[in-house]
Motif scaffolding. Structure first.
Motif, PDB file in Angstrom:
ATOM      1  N   ASP A 184       0.842  -1.198   0.000  1.00  0.00           N
ATOM      2  CA  ASP A 184       0.000   0.000   0.000  1.00  0.00           C
ATOM      3  C   ASP A 184       0.878   1.249   0.000  1.00  0.00           C
ATOM      4  O   ASP A 184       1.610   1.487   0.962  1.00  0.00           O
ATOM      5  CB  ASP A 184      -0.892   0.028   1.245  1.00  0.00           C
ATOM      6  CG  ASP A 184      -1.838  -1.156   1.309  1.00  0.00           C
ATOM      7  OD1 ASP A 184      -2.289  -1.606   0.241  1.00  0.00           O
ATOM      8  OD2 ASP A 184      -2.125  -1.627   2.419  1.00  0.00           O
ATOM      9  N   ILE A 185       0.773   2.026  -1.059  1.00  0.00           N
ATOM     10  CA  ILE A 185       1.399   3.347  -1.072  1.00  0.00           C
ATOM     11  C   ILE A 185       0.240   4.338  -1.039  1.00  0.00           C
ATOM     12  O   ILE A 185      -0.390   4.619  -2.053  1.00  0.00           O
ATOM     13  CB  ILE A 185       2.305   3.550  -2.295  1.00  0.00           C
ATOM     14  CG1 ILE A 185       3.443   2.511  -2.281  1.00  0.00           C
ATOM     15  CG2 ILE A 185       2.889   4.962  -2.294  1.00  0.00           C
ATOM     16  CD1 ILE A 185       4.448   2.670  -3.401  1.00  0.00           C
ATOM     17  N   ILE A 225       0.983  -2.871  -6.359  1.00  0.00           N
ATOM     18  CA  ILE A 225       0.890  -1.625  -5.616  1.00  0.00           C
ATOM     19  C   ILE A 225      -0.579  -1.244  -5.472  1.00  0.00           C
ATOM     20  O   ILE A 225      -1.337  -1.270  -6.446  1.00  0.00           O
ATOM     21  CB  ILE A 225       1.655  -0.483  -6.325  1.00  0.00           C
ATOM     22  CG1 ILE A 225       3.126  -0.870  -6.517  1.00  0.00           C
ATOM     23  CG2 ILE A 225       1.521   0.811  -5.540  1.00  0.00           C
ATOM     24  CD1 ILE A 225       3.898  -1.117  -5.243  1.00  0.00           C
ATOM     25  N   ARG A 226      -0.970  -0.888  -4.253  1.00  0.00           N
ATOM     26  CA  ARG A 226      -2.350  -0.482  -3.994  1.00  0.00           C
ATOM     27  C   ARG A 226      -2.392   0.995  -3.593  1.00  0.00           C
ATOM     28  O   ARG A 226      -1.633   1.430  -2.729  1.00  0.00           O
ATOM     29  CB  ARG A 226      -2.949  -1.353  -2.889  1.00  0.00           C
ATOM     30  CG  ARG A 226      -3.213  -2.784  -3.359  1.00  0.00           C
ATOM     31  CD  ARG A 226      -3.680  -3.660  -2.234  1.00  0.00           C
ATOM     32  NE  ARG A 226      -4.430  -4.821  -2.730  1.00  0.00           N
ATOM     33  CZ  ARG A 226      -4.968  -5.748  -1.968  1.00  0.00           C
ATOM     34  NH1 ARG A 226      -4.848  -5.682  -0.646  1.00  0.00           N
ATOM     35  NH2 ARG A 226      -5.644  -6.754  -2.493  1.00  0.00           N
ATOM     36  N   PHE A 227      -3.309   1.719  -4.241  1.00  0.00           N
ATOM     37  CA  PHE A 227      -3.466   3.150  -3.971  1.00  0.00           C
ATOM     38  C   PHE A 227      -4.945   3.426  -3.758  1.00  0.00           C
ATOM     39  O   PHE A 227      -5.762   3.195  -4.658  1.00  0.00           O
ATOM     40  CB  PHE A 227      -2.931   3.974  -5.146  1.00  0.00           C
ATOM     41  CG  PHE A 227      -3.153   5.454  -5.015  1.00  0.00           C
ATOM     42  CD1 PHE A 227      -2.399   6.208  -4.135  1.00  0.00           C
ATOM     43  CD2 PHE A 227      -4.122   6.096  -5.776  1.00  0.00           C
ATOM     44  CE1 PHE A 227      -2.600   7.578  -4.016  1.00  0.00           C
ATOM     45  CE2 PHE A 227      -4.336   7.458  -5.666  1.00  0.00           C
ATOM     46  CZ  PHE A 227      -3.571   8.203  -4.782  1.00  0.00           C
ATOM     47  N   VAL A 281       6.525   4.645  -8.527  1.00  0.00           N
ATOM     48  CA  VAL A 281       6.268   3.232  -8.811  1.00  0.00           C
ATOM     49  C   VAL A 281       6.887   2.827 -10.152  1.00  0.00           C
ATOM     50  O   VAL A 281       7.382   1.705 -10.308  1.00  0.00           O
ATOM     51  CB  VAL A 281       4.750   2.949  -8.794  1.00  0.00           C
ATOM     52  CG1 VAL A 281       4.449   1.525  -9.249  1.00  0.00           C
ATOM     53  CG2 VAL A 281       4.187   3.185  -7.390  1.00  0.00           C
ATOM     54  N   SER A 282       6.906   3.756 -11.103  1.00  0.00           N
ATOM     55  CA  SER A 282       7.472   3.441 -12.424  1.00  0.00           C
ATOM     56  C   SER A 282       8.973   3.197 -12.368  1.00  0.00           C
ATOM     57  O   SER A 282       9.537   2.610 -13.290  1.00  0.00           O
ATOM     58  CB  SER A 282       7.166   4.573 -13.417  1.00  0.00           C
ATOM     59  OG  SER A 282       7.931   5.735 -13.124  1.00  0.00           O
ATOM     60  N   VAL A 299      -6.020   0.703  -8.222  1.00  0.00           N
ATOM     61  CA  VAL A 299      -6.595   1.955  -7.738  1.00  0.00           C
ATOM     62  C   VAL A 299      -7.912   1.601  -7.048  1.00  0.00           C
ATOM     63  O   VAL A 299      -8.852   1.138  -7.687  1.00  0.00           O
ATOM     64  CB  VAL A 299      -6.830   2.950  -8.889  1.00  0.00           C
ATOM     65  CG1 VAL A 299      -7.513   4.221  -8.369  1.00  0.00           C
ATOM     66  CG2 VAL A 299      -5.511   3.299  -9.574  1.00  0.00           C
ATOM     67  N   LEU A 300      -7.944   1.792  -5.732  1.00  0.00           N
ATOM     68  CA  LEU A 300      -9.081   1.361  -4.927  1.00  0.00           C
ATOM     69  C   LEU A 300      -9.916   2.565  -4.513  1.00  0.00           C
ATOM     70  O   LEU A 300      -9.440   3.431  -3.767  1.00  0.00           O
ATOM     71  CB  LEU A 300      -8.598   0.609  -3.683  1.00  0.00           C
ATOM     72  CG  LEU A 300      -7.616  -0.537  -3.944  1.00  0.00           C
ATOM     73  CD1 LEU A 300      -7.134  -1.130  -2.631  1.00  0.00           C
ATOM     74  CD2 LEU A 300      -8.269  -1.606  -4.808  1.00  0.00           C
ATOM     75  N   PRO A 301     -11.155   2.673  -4.977  1.00  0.00           N
ATOM     76  CA  PRO A 301     -12.001   3.812  -4.607  1.00  0.00           C
ATOM     77  C   PRO A 301     -12.361   3.781  -3.121  1.00  0.00           C
ATOM     78  O   PRO A 301     -12.733   2.728  -2.587  1.00  0.00           O
ATOM     79  CB  PRO A 301     -13.255   3.625  -5.476  1.00  0.00           C
ATOM     80  CG  PRO A 301     -12.840   2.691  -6.574  1.00  0.00           C
ATOM     81  CD  PRO A 301     -11.814   1.792  -5.964  1.00  0.00           C
TER      82      PRO A 301
END
Length: 255
Positions: free
Chosen positions: A126-127, A162-164, A184-185, A195-197
């Protein structure tokens, strides 16, 4: 084998790694994320659990998990609050022939031994923000340890998702998203970005615990906002919400 504190177990998840997952949520977390779904995991309970007994339970689901092309995910709370226990669960699951995943904020990444990471097939990292001030407001801690852990995973060749979490008015700032995407790149072995709302599913737990919920007036992001943020990650050459060929394998083949 070791003893540790388990908050809960979920069997059948499809969102905590590839395939069908046996998810062990460990108790304890040093972060105080404003959108935390499970604030009841923050503290360690009184009762300890034996890793051998838990692995025996996992072994009983091994065929089921294998059929679903899944495995075991050690989550939390923050699993690296209990690194020895987490390592035993990951190593034991590996011996059962199961895929292993570690779901972490990375804040305690320095506690993860090389042996623990060797037993981890996938790190769900998680970033939560790239802007330091925003990250501290959101979590109560510093972003630097998470970024350092991400770079360590990259150098080791550990596969990452990666989770944002996209929170309107908090993490949706254009420069913040660009910062996360650019960082991240630069990492190797990032298979995908999720991408988690933001949603308020955990609000009732805050109320039950008597903790003020600061995002009560925050709405979920619109589909247009979510797509805008996803496009930023894609612009930086990252796959979003889609599993592709293992990027580490591509690197090995190229070498």
């Amino acid at each position: 084998m070791s003893e540790g504190y388990v908050h809960s177990i979920e069997i059948g998840s499809f969102i905590d790694g590839p395939g069908l997952r046996f998810v062990v949520f460990l108790a304890g977390c040093p972060l105080r994320c404003q959108y935390c779904h499970n604030p009841d995991t923050w503290q360690l309970p009184a009762e300890r659990t034996d890793s051998a007994a838990l692995l025996k339970r996992i072994s009983g689901s091994a065929i089921f998990l294998g059929t679903g092309r899944g495995g075991v995910t050690v989550s939390g709370g923050e699993p690296l609050m209990q690194p020895r226990f987490a390592q035993d669960l990951l190593e034991g699951s590996r011996k059962l022939g199961l895929h292993t995943a570690l779901d972490t904020s990375g804040f305690l990444g320095d506690r993860a031994s090389d042996e623990l990471l060797d037993a981890t097939d996938l790190v769900l990292l998680d970033i939560k923000s790239f802007d330091e001030a925003t990250y501290r407001v959101l979590t109560g801690v510093n972003i630097a340890p998470t970024l350092r852990f991400a770079e360590r995973l990259s150098a080791r060749g550990n596969l990452m998702w990666i989770r944002f979490v996209l929170v309107p008015g908090l993490t949706d700032d254009v420069e913040n998203v660009e910062g996360v995407a650019h960082f991240v790149s630069t990492l190797s072995c990032v298979e995908r970005v999720e991408v988690l709302p933001f949603h308020q599913m955990g609000q009732h737990k805050w109320e039950e615990l008597g903790i003020p919920y600061q995002l009560a007036d925050t709405e979920s992001p619109t589909p247009e906002m979510v797509e805008r943020v996803k496009s930023v990650f894609r612009k930086h050459g990252l796959e979003v919400d889609v599993t592709r060929v293992d990027p580490c394998e591509r690197t090995k083949e190229a070498g």
